[in-house]
Scaffold this active site. Structure first.
Site, PDB file in Angstrom:
ATOM      1  N   SER A 160       6.021  18.942 -11.763  1.00 13.47           N
ATOM      2  CA  SER A 160       6.705  19.628 -10.663  1.00 13.47           C
ATOM      3  C   SER A 160       6.312  19.016  -9.323  1.00 13.47           C
ATOM      4  O   SER A 160       5.144  18.681  -9.101  1.00 13.47           O
ATOM      5  CB  SER A 160       6.332  21.110 -10.661  1.00 13.47           C
ATOM      6  OG  SER A 160       7.004  21.766  -9.593  1.00 13.47           O
ATOM      7  N   ARG A 167       5.165   1.346   0.302  1.00  9.69           N
ATOM      8  CA  ARG A 167       4.259   1.135  -0.826  1.00  9.69           C
ATOM      9  C   ARG A 167       4.386   2.241  -1.863  1.00  9.69           C
ATOM     10  O   ARG A 167       4.234   2.000  -3.059  1.00  9.69           O
ATOM     11  CB  ARG A 167       2.800   1.005  -0.341  1.00  9.69           C
ATOM     12  CG  ARG A 167       2.497  -0.241   0.490  1.00  9.69           C
ATOM     13  CD  ARG A 167       2.905  -1.546  -0.122  1.00  9.69           C
ATOM     14  NE  ARG A 167       2.630  -2.704   0.743  1.00  9.69           N
ATOM     15  CZ  ARG A 167       3.486  -3.149   1.684  1.00  9.69           C
ATOM     16  NH1 ARG A 167       4.644  -2.565   1.915  1.00  9.69           N
ATOM     17  NH2 ARG A 167       3.161  -4.216   2.395  1.00  9.69           N
ATOM     18  N   GLU A 216       7.315   1.397  -3.858  1.00  6.53           N
ATOM     19  CA  GLU A 216       6.981   0.270  -4.746  1.00  6.53           C
ATOM     20  C   GLU A 216       6.175   0.743  -5.956  1.00  6.53           C
ATOM     21  O   GLU A 216       6.363   0.258  -7.064  1.00  6.53           O
ATOM     22  CB  GLU A 216       6.194  -0.778  -3.960  1.00  6.53           C
ATOM     23  CG  GLU A 216       5.910  -2.031  -4.778  1.00  6.53           C
ATOM     24  CD  GLU A 216       5.319  -3.138  -3.930  1.00  6.53           C
ATOM     25  OE1 GLU A 216       5.961  -3.538  -2.927  1.00  6.53           O
ATOM     26  OE2 GLU A 216       4.215  -3.605  -4.246  1.00  6.53           O
TER      27      GLU A 216
END
Lengths: 146, 146, 146, 146, 146, 146, 146, 146, 146, 146
Positions: free
Chosen positions: H113, H87, H90
């Site tokens: 960063s 996920r 995604e």
């Protein structure tokens, strides 16, 4: 890429005996590159070749059968990152299409065989830096029509 | 892999003139493989070489500058599937480690340069089937220590 | 995978003429699979074959030269996902090693050539469902020793 | 690709007994290629087949159950680099689309099954060099509409 | 992944007509998923189906032939990143081996056909959130022995 | 893909006891596919479920804790080559976009959950060949806007 | 990765109007990140949202329908090399397993939804260097058992 | 992905002691996510932190040095298939470009960063289903010009 | 890798004017490598820098805005095959781990920034062959603990 | 990427002796980066260098021969995910083409050697944060024409 056990044993025995591939060339009457290919499981020995090598390197008896078996060939499905190996991949990248043009202009549609094929390596001494000469010689195979 | 536009024009002009790479070798005083590499954007012409080629093949003026530029080289990040090209990849797969062993035994730790390098292709006539001979010659570069 | 322009034109002309590959087989005296390979830029026609095909399909004159050129072969560097094509990859996955064992037991160390090679497809009628029969026939090439 | 332990044992036992796959074909009444597939864990034996093979090759009792289990099939998610295996991938690259055209012209939209499928290998003797003949025979499966 | 031109035209015409796939199901007497597969070039129409669709959506005449051709199927050689598509890949990742165990326990060694196969999608209303129900139904194909 | 040690033990114990997944379904009051998922480390047991399974299969005490842990799920980053598994990937390739069209037409922008999800497998007997029926049922999750 | 045409038009119109995503947030009453997702074809507008945006940015009428369609989502099947994007991939590489441990310890076996999900970006001013704060908020979805 | 030996030992010791990461947070005065990162060899402990952890978990003395070494970080060169991990990939696929737009609009050309960076996970209780909140906070690094 | 249109225009204009990057360095008061990065869409110009460059190279007005936009950076998700580019990948392959050891021994756990970073190229004349000197200078970023 | 056994032993012995690479630099009269490369099997020691190192670190006798062998170099065929290593890949992604432009403008068509090459790492102290300086120095190799 892991080095097969038999390869490691062969290389270690050769080193222990202080032999070069050029020395083995004299004993086996095969080219040093072909012998190195046999060491790496990329070629198949006859019974006579396997026996000679086994006795010269004092290998265990099992090794003879293994040297005579038909190996699963190749480095594996990767572009090699070792710099010496990579240069041959780079030559294909840079000179692949030019070689295709010139070979087909000289021979027609077909390929250079990598099976009915020999490969020799020579050291060309040169004061500006020695040179590696690799000579590949493969039968031209024209595409069959049917 | 798409063939660059300039390459297509060069090949078409050469075909229209009925010239072989061997013919171009005589005019440019460069090897036919190097000339094919120039056609494929893998090498850089001097002004003189570019002009000679442009006038011989009746190219448009822009082509001269393009032949003299520094190309982005290589086929692209793939293992080629064309059978003629693939055989060179297979040779690396099968004979790569044996070549590494023999080159390092003869020369020490280092590589064959693919830059200070020449490549020749010859047709060896043979009644059992003609043979392709590819001779690669590259400077040995020993690893620097510091 | 994009279909080359010439392939599209050849397929469209064949369709417009209502011809099957089996019909072309009779005209060209070449196998229907070889002719389909020519359509897809995977084989090279002789001048006579190209002319016959061009006149039968009423192609533009440029097509003759293109049919006679030496194509860059292959689908591209991928495992095909089309189900019909994939099944041949699956056969290699499942029966590849068994074929290697049986071929090497019968012939020794070497390969079946994919160049000196023919491929035929036949429809075997069967009340339980017709069957596709693919016959591949390639010269055995033993590994050369040197 | 590593060879499974059972495969290694089967191949070693077969070698020790001096049997060819053709010999096993006679005992098991199955084709030699199918038997090689069973060796490589690509097919499933019946209890009768497993017992016969185990007694012929003097296998340990566990082997019978393993030969009867439903294997996880395939070489693995790679294009094989062994030259003998690669040629079958190359055939798909070069003749895949032509086969698709010819099969669909003869049969309509569908595929050749790789499950309801047989594969035979024959040695065709030929004075110009023996030939490998591979015959694949699979049920045509038309796409179902719903 | 680029959407083919015909697919775009079909989807645009359907939208312009204000039709759902369920509406087309009534006209063509084919399931809405099969019709969506036809839109995406993954299935082949009969002449009658193609004509009905063309007249309903007022397509140009060329579309009929294209709907009747045998498409090159599949999304392409990738794991899809669209979240809706990816979930089906994830189901294979998580439940693939469990499905293999259960199917083989019930049926023996073989596969579920993806060709002699139907796929239905239903909306199950649920106060806690509606549910998508996908029903796949494929013929079991046992491995042939030979 | 290597089978985890716990999976192997569970499968071996189940086989030794002569139990099917359907038998386990009765004892655990969970679907056979979910239980197979638990075997393959793709699901998590409650303490009660783990204890029942451990006592039924006479597992070592450690297994209970392992069955209750949160597994790292999935087959690994590959397209599976086993033919049974591959067919589910092929269904995604061929019917992925059509499913997306139909699901979104019925539900709007969102996905079928693979977490709030069930999967059932049924054997549909059929004189023309038994059929595998796979029913997937997942909550529709609409994309949240914010 | 090519930027879709609609995305380019939206970005150009926004720039020409001198609007920031924060400005659009006020007009559309949606978060700036969601609006940027809509620009990139990763989210779906309602008719009202699409109309407001179209009138604010003076888009062509076609844009409204496109903003309301269900997009094929995702960057494509690659690890992004743009440094800003890559850092999010690196966070997954370095902190993925630690996040899995902590989420599962707090919630049990399941996932954070990426669908019932919001994402906010804030600028935290800091004399030692401003900081980017990304807040992800997704519904926890426990694995369903069945 | 194999779990390193030290990670396994740390997780087992923590489980045996019945400690949560939140408990360790109190002892080490470090965030639970950072501690989980230390467990997975993605962070480096000071001597004091390593000693406290070793004494709390009763680790062998070698563990202290290992916890203080500089680890080779990352999951490995893959897109993870575990659903919880996926996920986050995604989210990068779907919201990556929108995040880039919004971050650059707020900060200019540069990155967040992933080194001067913190990550917190909170459980947000919600009657409609608890929510996972992940807060990432990284220093903005503007591209240096020179 | 295709060269962006703006890059092509910038390179052509620079060539037409007969300017080197070193010449541009004097006008823009930025390093030649940074300017080349700007040409390739890997860096962002200020309004002043963009205007100076546009007027020097007589660019069309649109170019100014494009030079000031925040580019999507990187070559693409590949290992480059151009020999000059590849050598930098090879340096990472061969000297990556040694650099990690030495940097961490000198600095502790952290990285060299590639954002707060400069890169200079100098030609070191040498009678045995000129040398390329590349100096990279990046801020050390220690891993933050929290 | 697994760390070779010899590398692990060398690193452990160095740690046990409390030596830094800078300390080894003084003993071996080789740069610390080169010595780290030797530790990682990326460089080859002379007999003298190997003996000194072996005696200093009290290595087993076998180590001398191994340090003198010609290693198979490189990390392996992957883009590294460790953040410190990745930054060097990112530098190639972002500054690769600009470096190519500037190097070729200064030197002509050719490459910087990665073999006749040195690499130094220095710590530049800076109140705003110390900086890592990496200096690469390689012979320029012009493309040979033939």
């Amino acid at each position: 890429m892991s080095i097969p056990v038999l390869t490691q044993k062969l290389l270690a025995a050769k080193k222990a005996k202080g032999l070069s591939f050029a020395d083995l060339e004299k004993v086996l009457a095969r080219d040093e590159v072909w012998i190195a290919a046999l060491f790496y499981g990329q070629a198949t020995a006859s019974e006579d070749e396997a026996s000679k090598l086994a006795s010269l390197l004092e290998l265990e008896p099992d090794a003879i059968a293994e040297l005579m078996s038909y190996p699963l060939k190749g480095l594996g499905p990767v572009v090699p990152v070792d710099p010496l190996l990579y240069r041959f991949y780079e030559i294909l990248q840079v000179y692949g299409m030019p070689m295709k043009e010139v070979i087909q202009e000289k021979f027609g549609d077909g390929i250079m065989s990598a099976i009915d094929f020999t490969l020799d390596i020579e050291k060309i001494e040169d004061p500006k830096g020695d040179r590696v000469q690799v000579t590949m010689n493969g039968k031209f195979l024209p595409y069959k029509k049917w």
